[in-house]
Motif scaffolding. Structure first.
Motif, PDB file in Angstrom:
ATOM      1  N   UNK A   1      48.610  31.518  37.213  1.00 32.74           N
ATOM      2  CA  UNK A   1      49.151  32.455  36.221  1.00 32.74           C
ATOM      3  C   UNK A   1      49.886  33.562  36.959  1.00 32.74           C
ATOM      4  N   UNK A   2      50.555  34.391  36.193  1.00 33.33           N
ATOM      5  CA  UNK A   2      51.025  35.659  36.729  1.00 33.33           C
ATOM      6  C   UNK A   2      49.890  36.658  36.548  1.00 33.33           C
ATOM      7  N   UNK A   3      49.525  37.306  37.626  1.00 32.19           N
ATOM      8  CA  UNK A   3      48.442  38.280  37.611  1.00 32.19           C
ATOM      9  C   UNK A   3      49.030  39.694  37.616  1.00 32.19           C
ATOM     10  N   UNK A   4      48.545  40.493  36.702  1.00 30.73           N
ATOM     11  CA  UNK A   4      49.004  41.873  36.559  1.00 30.73           C
ATOM     12  C   UNK A   4      47.832  42.825  36.787  1.00 30.73           C
ATOM     13  N   UNK A   5      48.127  43.958  37.385  1.00 31.45           N
ATOM     14  CA  UNK A   5      47.146  45.027  37.362  1.00 31.45           C
ATOM     15  C   UNK A   5      47.646  46.107  36.397  1.00 31.45           C
ATOM     16  N   UNK A   6      46.696  46.820  35.853  1.00 34.75           N
ATOM     17  CA  UNK A   6      47.021  47.871  34.895  1.00 34.75           C
ATOM     18  C   UNK A   6      45.976  48.970  35.006  1.00 34.75           C
ATOM     19  N   UNK A   7      46.397  50.180  34.717  1.00 33.18           N
ATOM     20  CA  UNK A   7      45.508  51.334  34.842  1.00 33.18           C
ATOM     21  C   UNK A   7      45.316  52.018  33.497  1.00 33.18           C
ATOM     22  N   UNK A   8      44.087  52.393  33.250  1.00 33.77           N
ATOM     23  CA  UNK A   8      43.741  53.103  32.019  1.00 33.77           C
ATOM     24  C   UNK A   8      43.153  54.454  32.391  1.00 33.77           C
ATOM     25  N   UNK A   9      43.727  55.496  31.877  1.00 34.68           N
ATOM     26  CA  UNK A   9      43.259  56.856  32.177  1.00 34.68           C
ATOM     27  C   UNK A   9      41.894  57.070  31.557  1.00 34.68           C
TER      28      UNK A   9
END
Length: 126
Positions: A92-100
């Protein structure tokens, strides 16, 4: 403005390993929970793992539990996802994401992510 850049994807044989990195710039990750998500062609994006801002709390999707490990290095402002015992269905395409999360240091991702990277491709094939 927080910017996230993933790296470490590539082609790996079934059973192999990779380590993905999510490097942050523009701001410190100290007050963010960071999640890893993936999306395969024709499938919805799914959350794979999340790590709290303190690093002391993590969770994993059932499909990767015991095979993937998330960690973070505050000094490097980077979050990692180690992928072991890879299967074809992990491609897959792996994404990182940030949540405040502010001072909620143990809080995990709710899915309402504030910043996203552009992704890194993981291909699992013999």
């Amino acid at each position: 403005q927080l910017q996230l850049v993933e790296s470490g994807g590539g082609l790996v044989q079934p059973g192999g390993s990779l380590r993905l990195s999510c490097a942050a710039s523009g701001s410190r990750l100290n007050y963010y929970a960071v999640g890893w998500f993936r999306q395969a062609p024709g499938r919805e994006r799914e959350e794979v793992s999340c790590i709290s801002s303190s690093g002391g709390n993590t969770n994993y999707a059932d499909s990767v539990q015991g095979r993937f490990t998330v960690s973070r290095d505050s000094a490097k402002n980077t979050v990692y996802l180690e992928l072991n015992s890879l299967k074809a269905e992990d491609a897959a395409v792996y994404y990182c994401a940030a949540e405040r999360v502010g001072l909620l240091l143990q809080r995990l991702c709710t899915g309402d992510m504030d910043y996203w990277g552009k992704g890194t491709l993981v291909t699992v094939s013999s």
